[in-house]
Design a protein around this motif. Structure first.
Motif, PDB file in Angstrom:
ATOM      1  N   LEU A   1      33.833 114.736  48.835  1.00 50.55           N
ATOM      2  CA  LEU A   1      33.068 115.909  48.385  1.00 50.55           C
ATOM      3  C   LEU A   1      33.990 117.122  48.328  1.00 50.55           C
ATOM      4  N   VAL A   2      33.714 118.028  47.394  1.00 49.05           N
ATOM      5  CA  VAL A   2      34.573 119.197  47.185  1.00 49.05           C
ATOM      6  C   VAL A   2      34.076 120.365  48.040  1.00 49.05           C
ATOM      7  N   ALA A   3      34.931 120.803  48.962  1.00 44.84           N
ATOM      8  CA  ALA A   3      34.585 121.932  49.839  1.00 44.84           C
ATOM      9  C   ALA A   3      34.386 123.201  49.020  1.00 44.84           C
ATOM     10  N   GLY A   4      33.480 124.054  49.487  1.00 44.14           N
ATOM     11  CA  GLY A   4      33.271 125.342  48.845  1.00 44.14           C
ATOM     12  C   GLY A   4      32.250 125.349  47.732  1.00 44.14           C
ATOM     13  N   SER A   5      31.686 124.164  47.409  1.00 46.36           N
ATOM     14  CA  SER A   5      30.651 124.094  46.372  1.00 46.36           C
ATOM     15  C   SER A   5      29.322 124.609  46.936  1.00 46.36           C
ATOM     16  N   SER A   6      28.328 124.733  46.060  1.00 44.42           N
ATOM     17  CA  SER A   6      27.014 125.193  46.509  1.00 44.42           C
ATOM     18  C   SER A   6      26.059 124.051  46.810  1.00 44.42           C
ATOM     19  N   ALA A   7      26.301 122.866  46.231  1.00 42.84           N
ATOM     20  CA  ALA A   7      25.420 121.724  46.483  1.00 42.84           C
ATOM     21  C   ALA A   7      26.162 120.438  46.166  1.00 42.84           C
ATOM     22  N   TRP A   8      25.677 119.349  46.750  1.00 41.28           N
ATOM     23  CA  TRP A   8      26.324 118.042  46.641  1.00 41.28           C
ATOM     24  C   TRP A   8      25.238 116.976  46.519  1.00 41.28           C
ATOM     25  N   LEU A   9      25.428 116.052  45.582  1.00 47.77           N
ATOM     26  CA  LEU A   9      24.505 114.919  45.438  1.00 47.77           C
ATOM     27  C   LEU A   9      25.341 113.642  45.422  1.00 47.77           C
ATOM     28  N   ILE A  10      25.124 112.784  46.394  1.00 49.98           N
ATOM     29  CA  ILE A  10      25.836 111.501  46.445  1.00 49.98           C
ATOM     30  C   ILE A  10      24.968 110.478  45.708  1.00 49.98           C
ATOM     31  N   CYS A  11      25.581 109.802  44.727  1.00 50.64           N
ATOM     32  CA  CYS A  11      24.822 108.950  43.809  1.00 50.64           C
ATOM     33  C   CYS A  11      25.390 107.541  43.772  1.00 50.64           C
ATOM     34  N   LYS A  12      24.490 106.578  43.744  1.00 54.17           N
ATOM     35  CA  LYS A  12      24.840 105.162  43.606  1.00 54.17           C
ATOM     36  C   LYS A  12      24.590 104.764  42.153  1.00 54.17           C
ATOM     37  N   VAL A  13      25.586 104.186  41.510  1.00 55.14           N
ATOM     38  CA  VAL A  13      25.439 103.802  40.106  1.00 55.14           C
ATOM     39  C   VAL A  13      24.362 102.718  39.967  1.00 55.14           C
ATOM     40  N   LEU A  14      23.455 102.922  39.029  1.00 57.17           N
ATOM     41  CA  LEU A  14      22.519 101.870  38.630  1.00 57.17           C
ATOM     42  C   LEU A  14      23.105 101.253  37.363  1.00 57.17           C
ATOM     43  N   PRO A  15      23.710 100.082  37.470  1.00 57.95           N
ATOM     44  CA  PRO A  15      24.490  99.576  36.339  1.00 57.95           C
ATOM     45  C   PRO A  15      23.641  99.386  35.081  1.00 57.95           C
ATOM     46  N   GLU A  16      24.117  99.969  34.006  1.00 54.49           N
ATOM     47  CA  GLU A  16      23.493  99.820  32.683  1.00 54.49           C
ATOM     48  C   GLU A  16      24.646  99.652  31.692  1.00 54.49           C
ATOM     49  N   PRO A  17      25.157  98.420  31.588  1.00 59.38           N
ATOM     50  CA  PRO A  17      26.399  98.211  30.824  1.00 59.38           C
ATOM     51  C   PRO A  17      26.335  98.702  29.386  1.00 59.38           C
ATOM     52  N   ARG A  18      25.211  98.542  28.713  1.00 64.08           N
ATOM     53  CA  ARG A  18      25.156  98.998  27.316  1.00 64.08           C
ATOM     54  C   ARG A  18      25.324 100.515  27.230  1.00 64.08           C
ATOM     55  N   ASN A  19      24.607 101.270  28.074  1.00 58.01           N
ATOM     56  CA  ASN A  19      24.765 102.733  28.069  1.00 58.01           C
ATOM     57  C   ASN A  19      26.206 103.133  28.349  1.00 58.01           C
ATOM     58  N   GLU A  20      26.793 102.469  29.325  1.00 62.15           N
ATOM     59  CA  GLU A  20      28.153 102.842  29.746  1.00 62.15           C
ATOM     60  C   GLU A  20      29.150 102.586  28.627  1.00 62.15           C
ATOM     61  N   GLN A  21      29.019 101.442  27.958  1.00 59.30           N
ATOM     62  CA  GLN A  21      29.979 101.100  26.911  1.00 59.30           C
ATOM     63  C   GLN A  21      29.741 101.864  25.615  1.00 59.30           C
ATOM     64  N   VAL A  22      28.479 101.942  25.196  1.00 64.00           N
ATOM     65  CA  VAL A  22      28.178 102.525  23.876  1.00 64.00           C
ATOM     66  C   VAL A  22      28.175 104.045  23.935  1.00 64.00           C
ATOM     67  N   TYR A  23      27.639 104.605  25.021  1.00 61.52           N
ATOM     68  CA  TYR A  23      27.425 106.063  25.081  1.00 61.52           C
ATOM     69  C   TYR A  23      28.234 106.757  26.170  1.00 61.52           C
ATOM     70  N   ASP A  24      29.032 106.033  26.946  1.00 62.58           N
ATOM     71  CA  ASP A  24      29.727 106.617  28.107  1.00 62.58           C
ATOM     72  C   ASP A  24      28.730 107.254  29.082  1.00 62.58           C
ATOM     73  N   LEU A  25      27.528 106.716  29.110  1.00 60.08           N
ATOM     74  CA  LEU A  25      26.424 107.308  29.875  1.00 60.08           C
ATOM     75  C   LEU A  25      26.163 106.489  31.131  1.00 60.08           C
ATOM     76  N   PHE A  26      26.274 107.150  32.286  1.00 55.00           N
ATOM     77  CA  PHE A  26      26.033 106.503  33.570  1.00 55.00           C
ATOM     78  C   PHE A  26      24.737 107.039  34.181  1.00 55.00           C
ATOM     79  N   ILE A  27      24.030 106.142  34.847  1.00 54.28           N
ATOM     80  CA  ILE A  27      22.816 106.536  35.564  1.00 54.28           C
ATOM     81  C   ILE A  27      23.060 106.309  37.046  1.00 54.28           C
ATOM     82  N   GLY A  28      22.731 107.316  37.849  1.00 49.32           N
ATOM     83  CA  GLY A  28      22.905 107.192  39.288  1.00 49.32           C
ATOM     84  C   GLY A  28      21.631 107.541  40.035  1.00 49.32           C
TER      85      GLY A  28
END
Lengths: 191, 191
Positions: B116-143
Protein backbone atom coordinates in the motif's frame (compact mmCIF):
# COMPACT_ATOMS: atom_id res chain seq x y z
CA UNK A 1 -29.43 22.75 -31.06
CA UNK A 2 -27.90 25.24 -28.64
CA UNK A 3 -25.19 27.36 -30.28
CA UNK A 4 -22.70 26.32 -27.57
CA UNK A 5 -22.94 22.58 -28.32
CA UNK A 6 -19.96 21.59 -30.43
CA UNK A 7 -18.73 18.18 -31.66
CA UNK A 8 -15.80 16.62 -29.78
CA UNK A 9 -13.25 14.60 -31.78
CA UNK A 10 -13.76 10.92 -30.93
CA UNK A 11 -10.10 10.46 -29.92
CA UNK A 12 -10.60 13.15 -27.25
CA UNK A 13 -13.96 11.83 -26.03
CA UNK A 14 -12.40 9.92 -23.11
CA UNK A 15 -11.46 13.26 -21.57
CA UNK A 16 -15.13 14.06 -21.03
CA UNK A 17 -15.25 11.22 -18.46
CA UNK A 18 -11.64 10.96 -17.35
CA UNK A 19 -12.16 12.97 -14.15
CA UNK A 20 -14.90 10.64 -12.95
CA UNK A 21 -18.08 12.72 -13.07
CA UNK A 22 -21.49 11.38 -12.19
CA UNK A 23 -23.39 11.03 -15.46
CA UNK A 24 -26.94 11.09 -16.75
CA UNK A 25 -27.85 8.02 -18.80
CA UNK A 26 -30.53 8.42 -21.46
CA UNK A 27 -32.11 5.93 -23.83
CA UNK A 28 -35.18 5.45 -25.98
CA UNK A 29 -37.11 2.54 -27.46
CA UNK A 30 -40.42 2.36 -29.27
CA UNK A 31 -41.30 5.97 -28.47
CA UNK A 32 -40.42 5.76 -24.76
CA UNK A 33 -37.60 8.01 -23.52
CA UNK A 34 -35.97 7.81 -20.11
CA UNK A 35 -33.10 9.33 -18.15
CA UNK A 36 -31.40 8.20 -14.94
CA UNK A 37 -28.24 9.24 -13.15
CA UNK A 38 -25.30 6.90 -12.57
CA UNK A 39 -22.09 7.33 -10.60
CA UNK A 40 -20.66 4.08 -11.99
CA UNK A 41 -19.60 4.89 -15.51
CA UNK A 42 -16.01 5.04 -16.70
CA UNK A 43 -13.83 5.37 -19.76
CA UNK A 44 -12.60 2.00 -21.07
CA UNK A 45 -10.56 2.79 -24.20
CA UNK A 46 -9.16 5.68 -26.22
CA UNK A 47 -9.72 4.78 -29.86
CA UNK A 48 -12.26 3.76 -30.75
CA UNK A 49 -13.47 5.24 -27.47
CA UNK A 50 -15.37 2.88 -25.21
CA UNK A 51 -17.08 3.26 -21.85
CA UNK A 52 -18.41 1.05 -19.09
CA UNK A 53 -21.75 1.65 -17.40
CA UNK A 54 -23.47 -0.18 -14.53
CA UNK A 55 -27.24 -0.49 -15.06
CA UNK A 56 -29.21 -2.26 -12.35
CA UNK A 57 -31.86 -4.72 -13.52
CA UNK A 58 -34.54 -2.76 -11.61
CA UNK A 59 -34.08 0.45 -13.62
CA UNK A 60 -36.60 1.46 -16.26
CA UNK A 61 -33.75 2.68 -18.47
CA UNK A 62 -32.05 -0.70 -18.81
CA UNK A 63 -34.66 -2.34 -21.06
CA UNK A 64 -34.57 0.72 -23.33
CA UNK A 65 -30.81 0.27 -23.66
CA UNK A 66 -31.14 -3.47 -24.22
CA UNK A 67 -33.86 -3.13 -26.86
CA UNK A 68 -32.44 -0.17 -28.77
CA UNK A 69 -28.76 -1.06 -28.45
CA UNK A 70 -27.87 2.55 -27.67
CA UNK A 71 -27.49 4.88 -24.70
CA UNK A 72 -26.13 8.36 -24.17
CA UNK A 73 -24.03 9.58 -21.27
CA UNK A 74 -24.15 13.23 -20.39
CA UNK A 75 -21.96 15.11 -17.96
CA UNK A 76 -24.36 17.16 -15.84
CA UNK A 77 -23.32 20.34 -14.08
CA UNK A 78 -24.02 22.30 -10.93
CA UNK A 79 -27.06 23.98 -12.50
CA UNK A 80 -28.53 20.46 -12.81
CA UNK A 81 -27.81 19.38 -9.23
CA UNK A 82 -31.41 18.75 -8.20
CA UNK A 83 -32.31 17.23 -11.59
CA UNK A 84 -29.37 14.83 -11.32
CA UNK A 85 -30.42 13.73 -7.86
CA UNK A 86 -34.09 13.45 -8.79
CA UNK A 87 -33.64 11.29 -11.91
CA UNK A 88 -31.44 8.98 -9.85
CA UNK A 89 -33.93 8.57 -7.04
CA UNK A 90 -37.25 8.15 -8.80
CA UNK A 91 -38.06 5.46 -11.35
CA UNK A 92 -40.33 5.79 -14.37
CA UNK A 93 -41.67 2.42 -13.21
CA UNK A 94 -43.28 4.21 -10.23
CA UNK A 95 -43.53 7.81 -11.48
CA UNK A 96 -44.62 7.83 -15.13
CA UNK A 97 -44.02 11.61 -15.46
CA UNK A 98 -40.58 11.33 -13.87
CA UNK A 99 -38.85 13.42 -16.54
CA UNK A 100 -41.39 16.24 -16.45
CA UNK A 101 -41.31 16.38 -12.66
CA UNK A 102 -37.50 16.57 -12.68
CA UNK A 103 -37.51 19.34 -15.28
CA UNK A 104 -35.69 17.28 -17.91
CA UNK A 105 -35.81 18.74 -21.41
CA UNK A 106 -34.70 16.42 -24.20
CA UNK A 107 -33.32 17.11 -27.65
CA UNK A 108 -31.90 14.97 -30.44
CA UNK A 109 -29.07 15.39 -32.88
CA UNK A 110 -29.36 14.44 -36.53
CA UNK A 111 -28.50 10.83 -37.30
CA UNK A 112 -29.15 9.48 -33.79
CA UNK A 113 -32.39 8.47 -32.12
CA UNK A 114 -31.11 8.56 -28.53
CA UNK A 115 -32.51 11.50 -26.52
CA UNK A 116 -30.07 13.99 -24.97
CA UNK A 117 -30.59 16.11 -21.84
CA UNK A 118 -30.50 19.85 -22.51
CA UNK A 119 -28.32 21.99 -20.25
CA UNK A 120 -25.60 19.37 -19.68
CA UNK A 121 -21.90 20.10 -20.21
CA UNK A 122 -21.12 17.12 -22.48
CA UNK A 123 -22.82 14.26 -24.31
CA UNK A 124 -21.52 10.88 -25.51
CA UNK A 125 -23.73 8.75 -27.78
CA UNK A 126 -22.81 5.09 -27.29
CA UNK A 127 -23.62 1.87 -29.13
CA UNK A 128 -23.83 -1.21 -26.90
CA UNK A 129 -21.16 -3.84 -27.56
CA UNK A 130 -23.13 -6.88 -26.39
CA UNK A 131 -21.43 -8.82 -23.61
CA UNK A 132 -24.21 -10.99 -22.17
CA UNK A 133 -22.17 -12.41 -19.28
CA UNK A 134 -21.14 -8.96 -18.02
CA UNK A 135 -24.68 -7.67 -18.37
CA UNK A 136 -26.27 -10.59 -16.52
CA UNK A 137 -23.67 -11.27 -13.82
CA UNK A 138 -22.40 -7.74 -13.11
CA UNK A 139 -25.06 -5.41 -14.61
CA UNK A 140 -22.08 -4.06 -16.57
CA UNK A 141 -22.57 -2.66 -20.07
CA UNK A 142 -19.85 -1.74 -22.54
CA UNK A 143 -20.52 0.92 -25.15
CA UNK A 144 -18.55 2.33 -28.04
CA UNK A 145 -18.77 6.11 -28.29
CA UNK A 146 -20.04 6.92 -31.80
CA UNK A 147 -20.51 10.68 -31.35
CA UNK A 148 -19.54 13.22 -28.68
CA UNK A 149 -20.42 16.84 -28.02
CA UNK A 150 -19.60 19.43 -25.37
CA UNK A 151 -20.65 22.91 -24.35
CA UNK A 152 -17.82 25.07 -25.64
CA UNK A 153 -18.13 27.39 -22.65
CA UNK A 154 -16.59 24.65 -20.47
CA UNK A 155 -14.88 22.18 -22.85
CA UNK A 156 -13.01 23.20 -26.00
CA UNK A 157 -9.87 22.21 -27.91
CA UNK A 158 -9.94 18.85 -26.11
CA UNK A 159 -9.78 20.35 -22.59
CA UNK A 160 -12.13 21.18 -19.76
CA UNK A 161 -12.03 24.80 -18.60
CA UNK A 162 -13.74 24.46 -15.22
CA UNK A 163 -11.35 26.93 -13.63
CA UNK A 164 -12.36 29.78 -15.97
CA UNK A 165 -15.94 28.82 -16.91
CA UNK A 166 -18.98 29.89 -14.94
CA UNK A 167 -19.10 27.83 -11.69
CA UNK A 168 -22.59 26.60 -12.65
CA UNK A 169 -20.89 24.48 -15.36
CA UNK A 170 -18.73 22.44 -12.95
CA UNK A 171 -19.23 18.69 -13.03
CA UNK A 172 -20.89 16.78 -10.19
CA UNK A 173 -19.38 13.84 -8.30
CA UNK A 174 -21.92 11.93 -6.22
CA UNK A 175 -21.21 10.29 -2.86
CA UNK A 176 -24.47 9.34 -1.13
CA UNK A 177 -27.58 10.77 0.56
CA UNK A 178 -27.93 13.82 -1.69
CA UNK A 179 -24.31 14.89 -1.22
CA UNK A 180 -22.22 15.60 -4.30
CA UNK A 181 -18.91 17.36 -4.73
CA UNK A 182 -18.41 19.86 -7.53
CA UNK A 183 -15.12 19.53 -9.36
CA UNK A 184 -12.56 21.98 -7.99
CA UNK A 185 -9.41 23.75 -9.10
CA UNK A 186 -6.96 22.68 -11.78
CA UNK A 187 -3.62 21.43 -10.43
CA UNK A 188 -0.73 20.68 -12.76
CA UNK A 189 2.14 18.22 -12.32
CA UNK A 190 5.56 18.74 -13.89
CA UNK A 191 5.64 16.71 -17.12
CA UNK B 1 0.59 1.84 10.52
CA UNK B 2 -0.17 5.55 10.67
CA UNK B 3 -2.54 6.39 13.53
CA UNK B 4 -4.96 8.08 11.11
CA UNK B 5 -5.52 4.94 9.00
CA UNK B 6 -8.83 3.40 10.04
CA UNK B 7 -10.78 0.46 8.62
CA UNK B 8 -13.81 1.29 6.46
CA UNK B 9 -16.86 -0.98 6.66
CA UNK B 10 -17.03 -3.01 3.44
CA UNK B 11 -20.59 -1.90 2.70
CA UNK B 12 -19.37 1.72 2.67
CA UNK B 13 -16.24 1.01 0.60
CA UNK B 14 -17.91 2.06 -2.68
CA UNK B 15 -18.03 5.62 -1.35
CA UNK B 16 -14.24 5.82 -1.49
CA UNK B 17 -14.47 5.65 -5.31
CA UNK B 18 -17.96 6.99 -5.98
CA UNK B 19 -16.79 10.49 -6.86
CA UNK B 20 -14.48 9.17 -9.58
CA UNK B 21 -10.96 9.89 -8.31
CA UNK B 22 -7.83 8.91 -10.16
CA UNK B 23 -6.31 5.98 -8.24
CA UNK B 24 -2.95 4.41 -7.58
CA UNK B 25 -2.86 0.70 -8.37
CA UNK B 26 -0.38 -1.43 -6.43
CA UNK B 27 0.47 -5.11 -6.63
CA UNK B 28 3.19 -7.56 -5.69
CA UNK B 29 4.36 -10.97 -6.86
CA UNK B 30 7.39 -13.03 -5.99
CA UNK B 31 9.07 -10.19 -4.10
CA UNK B 32 8.46 -7.54 -6.78
CA UNK B 33 6.26 -4.56 -5.84
CA UNK B 34 4.93 -1.99 -8.26
CA UNK B 35 2.58 0.99 -8.34
CA UNK B 36 0.96 2.82 -11.25
CA UNK B 37 -1.77 5.41 -11.56
CA UNK B 38 -5.06 4.83 -13.34
CA UNK B 39 -7.93 7.12 -14.17
CA UNK B 40 -10.09 4.23 -15.35
CA UNK B 41 -11.25 2.52 -12.20
CA UNK B 42 -14.84 2.51 -10.96
CA UNK B 43 -17.15 1.02 -8.39
CA UNK B 44 -19.15 -1.94 -9.70
CA UNK B 45 -21.23 -3.21 -6.78
CA UNK B 46 -22.18 -2.37 -3.20
CA UNK B 47 -22.11 -5.66 -1.30
CA UNK B 48 -19.91 -7.47 -1.58
CA UNK B 49 -18.16 -4.40 -2.97
CA UNK B 50 -16.62 -4.81 -6.39
CA UNK B 51 -14.60 -2.54 -8.64
CA UNK B 52 -13.50 -2.37 -12.26
CA UNK B 53 -9.98 -1.44 -13.33
CA UNK B 54 -8.43 -1.04 -16.77
CA UNK B 55 -4.85 -2.37 -16.94
CA UNK B 56 -3.06 -2.07 -20.26
CA UNK B 57 -1.05 -5.11 -21.40
CA UNK B 58 2.10 -2.96 -21.59
CA UNK B 59 2.13 -2.11 -17.88
CA UNK B 60 4.58 -3.77 -15.50
CA UNK B 61 1.86 -3.91 -12.84
CA UNK B 62 -0.49 -6.11 -14.84
CA UNK B 63 1.52 -9.35 -14.62
CA UNK B 64 1.86 -8.81 -10.84
CA UNK B 65 -1.93 -8.61 -10.62
CA UNK B 66 -2.41 -11.64 -12.88
CA UNK B 67 0.09 -13.79 -11.00
CA UNK B 68 -0.85 -12.81 -7.43
CA UNK B 69 -4.60 -12.46 -7.97
CA UNK B 70 -4.67 -9.26 -5.92
CA UNK B 71 -4.33 -5.51 -6.35
CA UNK B 72 -4.90 -2.50 -4.18
CA UNK B 73 -6.47 0.79 -5.20
CA UNK B 74 -5.54 3.89 -3.28
CA UNK B 75 -7.10 7.32 -3.49
CA UNK B 76 -4.18 9.73 -3.75
CA UNK B 77 -4.43 13.35 -2.68
CA UNK B 78 -3.07 16.76 -3.58
CA UNK B 79 0.10 16.19 -1.55
CA UNK B 80 0.80 13.27 -3.93
CA UNK B 81 0.18 15.20 -7.16
CA UNK B 82 3.67 14.75 -8.62
CA UNK B 83 3.96 11.17 -7.38
CA UNK B 84 0.62 10.31 -9.01
CA UNK B 85 1.72 11.78 -12.32
CA UNK B 86 5.16 10.18 -12.16
CA UNK B 87 4.04 6.61 -11.44
CA UNK B 88 1.57 6.93 -14.33
CA UNK B 89 4.18 8.12 -16.82
CA UNK B 90 7.18 5.92 -16.15
CA UNK B 91 7.23 2.13 -16.29
CA UNK B 92 9.25 -0.22 -14.13
CA UNK B 93 9.97 -1.99 -17.42
CA UNK B 94 12.15 1.00 -18.40
CA UNK B 95 13.01 2.55 -15.01
CA UNK B 96 13.77 -0.21 -12.50
CA UNK B 97 13.92 2.26 -9.56
CA UNK B 98 10.64 3.88 -10.60
CA UNK B 99 9.15 3.77 -7.10
CA UNK B 100 12.22 5.26 -5.41
CA UNK B 101 12.46 8.04 -7.97
CA UNK B 102 8.78 8.91 -7.52
CA UNK B 103 9.15 8.97 -3.72
CA UNK B 104 6.72 6.09 -3.16
CA UNK B 105 6.84 4.59 0.34
CA UNK B 106 5.06 1.28 0.77
CA UNK B 107 3.55 -0.38 3.81
CA UNK B 108 1.53 -3.52 4.40
CA UNK B 109 -1.37 -4.39 6.67
CA UNK B 110 -1.58 -7.64 8.55
CA UNK B 111 -3.19 -10.46 6.64
CA UNK B 112 -2.56 -9.07 3.16
CA UNK B 113 0.55 -9.25 0.99
CA UNK B 114 -0.38 -6.41 -1.37
CA UNK B 115 1.74 -3.27 -0.85
CA UNK B 116 0.00 0.00 0.00
CA UNK B 117 1.18 3.54 -0.77
CA UNK B 118 1.80 5.65 2.34
CA UNK B 119 0.29 9.12 2.44
CA UNK B 120 -2.83 8.29 0.41
CA UNK B 121 -6.34 9.14 1.60
CA UNK B 122 -7.89 5.68 1.18
CA UNK B 123 -6.97 2.10 0.33
CA UNK B 124 -9.01 -0.79 -1.08
CA UNK B 125 -7.48 -4.27 -1.16
CA UNK B 126 -9.07 -6.26 -3.99
CA UNK B 127 -9.09 -9.91 -5.01
CA UNK B 128 -9.32 -10.47 -8.76
CA UNK B 129 -12.50 -12.20 -9.92
CA UNK B 130 -11.11 -13.86 -13.04
CA UNK B 131 -12.93 -12.90 -16.24
CA UNK B 132 -10.53 -13.93 -19.01
CA UNK B 133 -12.55 -12.49 -21.89
CA UNK B 134 -12.76 -9.02 -20.27
CA UNK B 135 -9.08 -9.09 -19.42
CA UNK B 136 -7.96 -10.10 -22.91
CA UNK B 137 -10.42 -8.16 -25.07
CA UNK B 138 -10.87 -5.00 -22.99
CA UNK B 139 -7.94 -4.98 -20.52
CA UNK B 140 -10.74 -4.85 -17.94
CA UNK B 141 -10.26 -6.43 -14.52
CA UNK B 142 -12.93 -6.99 -11.89
CA UNK B 143 -11.98 -7.12 -8.23
CA UNK B 144 -13.86 -7.81 -5.03
CA UNK B 145 -12.91 -5.46 -2.21
CA UNK B 146 -11.80 -7.60 0.73
CA UNK B 147 -10.54 -4.81 3.01
CA UNK B 148 -10.74 -1.02 2.97
CA UNK B 149 -9.11 1.76 4.98
CA UNK B 150 -9.16 5.54 4.98
CA UNK B 151 -7.35 8.44 6.62
CA UNK B 152 -9.78 9.57 9.27
CA UNK B 153 -8.79 13.20 8.76
CA UNK B 154 -10.65 13.15 5.43
CA UNK B 155 -13.01 10.12 5.52
CA UNK B 156 -14.89 9.00 8.62
CA UNK B 157 -18.30 7.61 9.54
CA UNK B 158 -18.76 6.56 5.91
CA UNK B 159 -18.33 10.07 4.50
CA UNK B 160 -15.64 12.17 2.87
CA UNK B 161 -14.92 15.47 4.59
CA UNK B 162 -13.03 17.26 1.82
CA UNK B 163 -14.74 20.55 2.64
CA UNK B 164 -13.38 20.66 6.20
CA UNK B 165 -10.15 18.63 5.90
CA UNK B 166 -6.81 20.12 4.99
CA UNK B 167 -6.83 20.98 1.25
CA UNK B 168 -3.75 18.77 0.77
CA UNK B 169 -6.07 15.77 1.34
CA UNK B 170 -8.37 16.49 -1.61
CA UNK B 171 -8.64 13.76 -4.23
CA UNK B 172 -7.17 14.13 -7.73
CA UNK B 173 -9.07 13.74 -11.00
CA UNK B 174 -6.81 13.39 -14.03
CA UNK B 175 -7.56 14.75 -17.49
CA UNK B 176 -4.40 14.68 -19.67
CA UNK B 177 -0.95 16.19 -20.09
CA UNK B 178 -0.17 16.67 -16.40
CA UNK B 179 -3.47 18.43 -15.68
CA UNK B 180 -5.62 17.19 -12.84
CA UNK B 181 -8.53 18.75 -11.01
CA UNK B 182 -8.75 18.59 -7.23
CA UNK B 183 -12.18 17.73 -5.90
CA UNK B 184 -14.08 20.89 -4.93
CA UNK B 185 -16.90 21.94 -2.65
CA UNK B 186 -19.73 19.83 -1.30
CA UNK B 187 -23.12 20.57 -2.85
CA UNK B 188 -26.29 19.01 -1.48
CA UNK B 189 -29.54 18.21 -3.27
CA UNK B 190 -32.92 18.14 -1.52
CA UNK B 191 -33.65 14.49 -0.67
Amino acid sequence: MDQHIKPVALEKAYRLLNHGPTVLVSASHDGVDNVMSAAWSCALDFSPPKVTLVLDKATATRPLVERSGYFALQVPNLSQLQLTYDVGHTSANDTPDKLGKAGVQLFRVEGHDVPLVAGSSAWLICKVLPEPRNEQVYDLFIGEVVAAYADDRVFSDGHWHFETADPSLRSLHYIAGGTFYAIGDAVVAKT
